[in-house]
Scaffold this motif. Structure first.
Motif, PDB file in Angstrom:
ATOM      1  N   HIS A  47     -23.910 -22.006  27.319  1.00  0.00           N
ATOM      2  CA  HIS A  47     -25.115 -21.628  25.863  1.00  0.00           C
ATOM      3  C   HIS A  47     -25.206 -21.298  24.720  1.00  0.00           C
ATOM      4  CE1 HIS A  47     -24.290 -17.032  23.699  1.00  0.00           C
ATOM      5  NE2 HIS A  47     -25.289 -17.618  24.175  1.00  0.00           N
ATOM      6  N   VAL A  48     -26.270 -22.154  24.523  1.00  0.00           N
ATOM      7  CA  VAL A  48     -27.536 -22.312  23.546  1.00  0.00           C
ATOM      8  C   VAL A  48     -27.817 -21.597  22.819  1.00  0.00           C
ATOM      9  CG1 VAL A  48     -29.381 -23.419  23.187  1.00  0.00           C
ATOM     10  CG2 VAL A  48     -28.325 -24.102  25.443  1.00  0.00           C
ATOM     11  N   VAL A  49     -27.413 -20.832  21.773  1.00  0.00           N
ATOM     12  CA  VAL A  49     -28.167 -20.152  20.655  1.00  0.00           C
ATOM     13  C   VAL A  49     -29.279 -20.741  19.836  1.00  0.00           C
ATOM     14  CG1 VAL A  49     -27.825 -18.759  18.425  1.00  0.00           C
ATOM     15  CG2 VAL A  49     -26.269 -19.094  20.839  1.00  0.00           C
ATOM     16  N   VAL A  50     -30.473 -20.410  19.879  1.00  0.00           N
ATOM     17  CA  VAL A  50     -31.704 -20.937  18.919  1.00  0.00           C
ATOM     18  C   VAL A  50     -31.110 -19.948  18.162  1.00  0.00           C
ATOM     19  CG1 VAL A  50     -34.155 -21.525  18.546  1.00  0.00           C
ATOM     20  CG2 VAL A  50     -32.541 -21.695  21.075  1.00  0.00           C
ATOM     21  N   ASP A  51     -30.812 -20.972  16.380  1.00  0.00           N
ATOM     22  CA  ASP A  51     -31.245 -20.565  15.450  1.00  0.00           C
ATOM     23  C   ASP A  51     -32.787 -19.798  14.793  1.00  0.00           C
ATOM     24  OD1 ASP A  51     -30.503 -18.931  13.308  1.00  0.00           O
ATOM     25  OD2 ASP A  51     -28.709 -20.626  12.840  1.00  0.00           O
ATOM     26  N   MET A  79     -26.574 -19.416  29.634  1.00  0.00           N
ATOM     27  CA  MET A  79     -28.077 -19.489  29.428  1.00  0.00           C
ATOM     28  C   MET A  79     -28.399 -19.075  28.021  1.00  0.00           C
ATOM     29  SD  MET A  79     -25.188 -15.910  27.635  1.00  0.00           S
ATOM     30  CE  MET A  79     -26.291 -14.777  27.000  1.00  0.00           C
ATOM     31  N   LEU A  80     -29.529 -18.833  27.366  1.00  0.00           N
ATOM     32  CA  LEU A  80     -30.384 -19.246  26.272  1.00  0.00           C
ATOM     33  C   LEU A  80     -30.224 -17.750  25.548  1.00  0.00           C
ATOM     34  CD1 LEU A  80     -32.488 -22.078  25.359  1.00  0.00           C
ATOM     35  CD2 LEU A  80     -33.274 -19.440  25.181  1.00  0.00           C
ATOM     36  N   SER A  81     -29.897 -17.991  24.467  1.00  0.00           N
ATOM     37  CA  SER A  81     -29.796 -16.542  23.283  1.00  0.00           C
ATOM     38  C   SER A  81     -30.352 -17.465  21.906  1.00  0.00           C
ATOM     39  CB  SER A  81     -28.661 -16.226  22.927  1.00  0.00           C
ATOM     40  OG  SER A  81     -27.576 -15.831  23.769  1.00  0.00           O
ATOM     41  N   LEU A  82     -31.455 -16.199  21.451  1.00  0.00           N
ATOM     42  CA  LEU A  82     -31.895 -16.755  20.071  1.00  0.00           C
ATOM     43  C   LEU A  82     -31.210 -15.864  18.976  1.00  0.00           C
ATOM     44  CD1 LEU A  82     -35.542 -15.806  21.008  1.00  0.00           C
ATOM     45  CD2 LEU A  82     -34.124 -17.655  21.132  1.00  0.00           C
ATOM     46  N   ALA A  83     -31.210 -16.108  17.988  1.00  0.00           N
ATOM     47  CA  ALA A  83     -30.036 -15.405  16.632  1.00  0.00           C
ATOM     48  C   ALA A  83     -31.407 -15.000  15.842  1.00  0.00           C
ATOM     49  CB  ALA A  83     -28.925 -16.594  16.374  1.00  0.00           C
ATOM     50  N   ALA A  84     -31.503 -13.950  15.280  1.00  0.00           N
ATOM     51  CA  ALA A  84     -31.585 -13.599  14.094  1.00  0.00           C
ATOM     52  C   ALA A  84     -33.285 -13.990  14.108  1.00  0.00           C
ATOM     53  CB  ALA A  84     -31.593 -14.513  13.185  1.00  0.00           C
ATOM     54  N   PRO A  85     -34.128 -13.944  15.068  1.00  0.00           N
ATOM     55  CA  PRO A  85     -35.534 -13.970  14.977  1.00  0.00           C
ATOM     56  C   PRO A  85     -36.956 -12.772  14.293  1.00  0.00           C
ATOM     57  CG  PRO A  85     -35.228 -12.840  17.162  1.00  0.00           C
ATOM     58  CD  PRO A  85     -34.022 -13.151  16.386  1.00  0.00           C
ATOM     59  N   SER A  86     -37.218 -13.624  14.104  1.00  0.00           N
ATOM     60  CA  SER A  86     -38.073 -12.883  12.386  1.00  0.00           C
ATOM     61  C   SER A  86     -38.769 -11.469  13.032  1.00  0.00           C
ATOM     62  CB  SER A  86     -39.364 -13.995  11.836  1.00  0.00           C
ATOM     63  OG  SER A  86     -40.163 -14.078  13.206  1.00  0.00           O
ATOM     64  N   ARG A  87     -39.522 -11.174  12.606  1.00  0.00           N
ATOM     65  CA  ARG A  87     -39.913  -9.612  13.193  1.00  0.00           C
ATOM     66  C   ARG A  87     -41.708 -10.495  13.866  1.00  0.00           C
ATOM     67  NH1 ARG A  87     -39.568  -4.764  13.357  1.00  0.00           N
ATOM     68  NH2 ARG A  87     -38.221  -3.625  11.341  1.00  0.00           N
ATOM     69  N   PHE A  88     -41.891 -10.995  13.693  1.00  0.00           N
ATOM     70  CA  PHE A  88     -43.328 -11.152  13.923  1.00  0.00           C
ATOM     71  C   PHE A  88     -42.973 -12.160  15.416  1.00  0.00           C
ATOM     72  CE2 PHE A  88     -46.118 -15.209  15.159  1.00  0.00           C
ATOM     73  CZ  PHE A  88     -47.386 -14.964  15.281  1.00  0.00           C
ATOM     74  N   LEU A 105     -29.163 -12.198  19.217  1.00  0.00           N
ATOM     75  CA  LEU A 105     -27.754 -12.022  18.382  1.00  0.00           C
ATOM     76  C   LEU A 105     -28.001 -11.819  16.825  1.00  0.00           C
ATOM     77  CD1 LEU A 105     -26.702 -14.769  20.209  1.00  0.00           C
ATOM     78  CD2 LEU A 105     -26.390 -12.303  20.820  1.00  0.00           C
ATOM     79  N   GLU A 106     -27.479 -10.861  16.288  1.00  0.00           N
ATOM     80  CA  GLU A 106     -27.836 -11.070  14.613  1.00  0.00           C
ATOM     81  C   GLU A 106     -27.634 -12.235  14.024  1.00  0.00           C
ATOM     82  OE1 GLU A 106     -25.846  -7.918  12.244  1.00  0.00           O
ATOM     83  OE2 GLU A 106     -25.259  -7.108  14.207  1.00  0.00           O
ATOM     84  N   ASP A 107     -26.386 -13.201  14.644  1.00  0.00           N
ATOM     85  CA  ASP A 107     -26.578 -14.366  13.931  1.00  0.00           C
ATOM     86  C   ASP A 107     -25.874 -14.842  14.534  1.00  0.00           C
ATOM     87  OD1 ASP A 107     -23.688 -14.045  13.302  1.00  0.00           O
ATOM     88  OD2 ASP A 107     -24.378 -12.640  11.488  1.00  0.00           O
ATOM     89  N   THR A 108     -25.631 -16.163  14.318  1.00  0.00           N
ATOM     90  CA  THR A 108     -24.695 -17.591  15.571  1.00  0.00           C
ATOM     91  C   THR A 108     -23.516 -17.025  15.237  1.00  0.00           C
ATOM     92  OG1 THR A 108     -25.308 -19.409  13.770  1.00  0.00           O
ATOM     93  CG2 THR A 108     -27.004 -19.196  15.590  1.00  0.00           C
ATOM     94  N   LEU A 109     -22.625 -16.941  13.466  1.00  0.00           N
ATOM     95  CA  LEU A 109     -21.575 -16.748  13.605  1.00  0.00           C
ATOM     96  C   LEU A 109     -21.065 -15.645  14.676  1.00  0.00           C
ATOM     97  CD1 LEU A 109     -21.725 -17.405   9.871  1.00  0.00           C
ATOM     98  CD2 LEU A 109     -21.407 -18.523  11.525  1.00  0.00           C
TER      99      LEU A 109
END
Length: 117
Positions: A47-51, A79-88, A105-109
């Motif tokens: 599982h890869v999380v892009v913070d 799988m690849l998830s995105l954590a805390a992306p900006s509104r943009f 995701l809300e965050d990586t923690l």
């Protein structure tokens, strides 16, 4: 800037997760620097999380990299998830019809899904 100053990489073996944290906006040049580490993490079948906390904007090269890494992760059983992306970034994903592709995701923690996702 050196390559190391563009991102950080953390392995969390206890939960089988790799966190890749871009430390700047995902401009095309930053995406080029990030590509080897992100694609390698994606190919590992984890599982890869892009913070995305430090990423306020994203250019086409950055978006392309995320899509390629997502495909690579899926091909290897990860799988690849995105954590805390900006509104943009969320707006770009929506505009490009990619908002349903990446788990947000809300965050990586906590690994909790983003309220809008």
């Amino acid at each position: 800037m050196t390559v190391d100053s563009y991102f950080s990489l953390r392995e969390h073996d206890d939960v089988g997760m790799t966190v890749v944290e871009p430390l700047a906006d995902l401009r095309d040049d930053v995406a080029d620097m990030l590509r080897p580490a992100l694609m390698s993490a994606a190919a590992a079948g984890r599982h890869v999380v892009v913070d995305m906390r430090a990423v306020h904007t994203i250019e086409p090269g950055g978006l392309s990299l995320l899509v390629r890494a997502h495909r690579e992760a899926r091909q290897h059983g990860g799988m690849l998830s995105l954590a805390a992306p900006s509104r943009f970034v969320l707006t770009v994903l929506h505009t490009m019809h990619l908002d349903g592709v990446f788990p947000i995701l809300e965050d990586t923690l906590t690994g909790r899904p983003h309220p809008a996702g």
